[in-house]
Design an enzyme around this catalytic site. Sequence first.
Site, PDB file in Angstrom:
ATOM      1  N   LYS A   8       0.859  -1.189   0.000  1.00  0.00           N
ATOM      2  CA  LYS A   8       0.000   0.000   0.000  1.00  0.00           C
ATOM      3  C   LYS A   8       0.896   1.240   0.000  1.00  0.00           C
ATOM      4  CE  LYS A   8      -4.472   1.139   0.316  1.00  0.00           C
ATOM      5  NZ  LYS A   8      -5.484   0.594  -0.607  1.00  0.00           N
ATOM      6  N   GLN A  14      30.439  19.582  -6.673  1.00  0.00           N
ATOM      7  CA  GLN A  14      31.035  18.312  -6.253  1.00  0.00           C
ATOM      8  C   GLN A  14      31.944  18.500  -5.036  1.00  0.00           C
ATOM      9  OE1 GLN A  14      30.720  19.465  -9.352  1.00  0.00           O
ATOM     10  NE2 GLN A  14      30.543  17.806 -10.871  1.00  0.00           N
ATOM     11  N   THR A  39      -4.151  -4.986   0.697  1.00  0.00           N
ATOM     12  CA  THR A  39      -3.442  -3.722   0.918  1.00  0.00           C
ATOM     13  C   THR A  39      -4.268  -2.780   1.778  1.00  0.00           C
ATOM     14  OG1 THR A  39      -4.259  -2.689  -1.127  1.00  0.00           O
ATOM     15  CG2 THR A  39      -2.220  -3.980  -1.273  1.00  0.00           C
ATOM     16  N   ARG A  49      30.138  33.225  -7.452  1.00  0.00           N
ATOM     17  CA  ARG A  49      28.802  32.981  -7.980  1.00  0.00           C
ATOM     18  C   ARG A  49      27.860  32.581  -6.850  1.00  0.00           C
ATOM     19  NH1 ARG A  49      28.604  26.897 -10.694  1.00  0.00           N
ATOM     20  NH2 ARG A  49      29.443  25.770  -8.887  1.00  0.00           N
ATOM     21  N   HIS A  76      20.569  27.018 -10.891  1.00  0.00           N
ATOM     22  CA  HIS A  76      21.391  28.043 -11.521  1.00  0.00           C
ATOM     23  C   HIS A  76      20.797  29.442 -11.335  1.00  0.00           C
ATOM     24  CE1 HIS A  76      23.828  24.962 -13.361  1.00  0.00           C
ATOM     25  NE2 HIS A  76      22.765  24.406 -13.900  1.00  0.00           N
TER      26      HIS A  76
END
Length: 280
Positions: free
Chosen positions: A12, A216, A57, A174, A244
């Site tokens: 379920k 990263q 379920t 940035r 971005h």
Amino acid sequence: MPGILTWNRYGKSRVRLVKLRRAHAVHDIVDLTIDVQIEGAFEGVYVDGDNSSCLATDTMKNTVYAIARRDPIDHVETFAMRLAEHFVAGSGVSRARISAAESRWDRLSAGGRPHPHAFIQAGAEQWTAVVTRDADGVSVTSGVTNLVALKTTDSAFAGFPRDRYTTLPETRDRILATSMTAAWTYRRGAADFAVRERIRAALLDAFAVHDSKSVQHTLYAMAGAALAASADVTEITLTMPNRHHLLVDLEPFGLDNPNEIFVATDQPFGLIEATVRRQD
């Protein structure tokens, strides 16, 4: 029949559960969405149409509510473990998998003081937990999703390879923004699931203070901070979409743009993922 049934699972999904703790004047709220899945000796249900071993379920849904009434749900992980224990004990069941997402509710303030029974849901952030129980024991993975963070400097991306299709300019300053998902696995036998708040804080602290050379680079620093926050965590997987923010060219209007005016874009986006495991 030309085919052989080699694997099956059913359950379920998206069972909605809200539990209020009213034992004291100050109320608490737990808001969960739960998936129940079981595996086992159910070949006859699929192949022969024999439902004698098929737990409905709808019964799974009702079981969630009944156990929620008896269980204090101090932590979503312990509640999921209780559900997994119940379902794996069923006839023919070899594995039970409980997935849960917990929506955050923050207490409102009134008159400068936390209100005892009024809450606000500021965003889409959710706690997550996946508990799997089988003959080998219990595996618990916790996490957080839709954790949105942004910083306006100490983020760069430069020194990457360039070819004839590269148009992205290098930048030493940035905006770094993401809506991250983290999932960490506990060692077998761990029971202190309140550590999730410490892990969340470690992730955000590392995001804030890290001198980022790339998404990263920051992901790895955040993962290390999370592992340092709890000795019970054996590994963590982070998924970090790069939200971005592109510098707007204002020269056509006779204006400069000293890193102040940006357009936020949601598609396409970079998607950075990695798993970091504790060293033995």
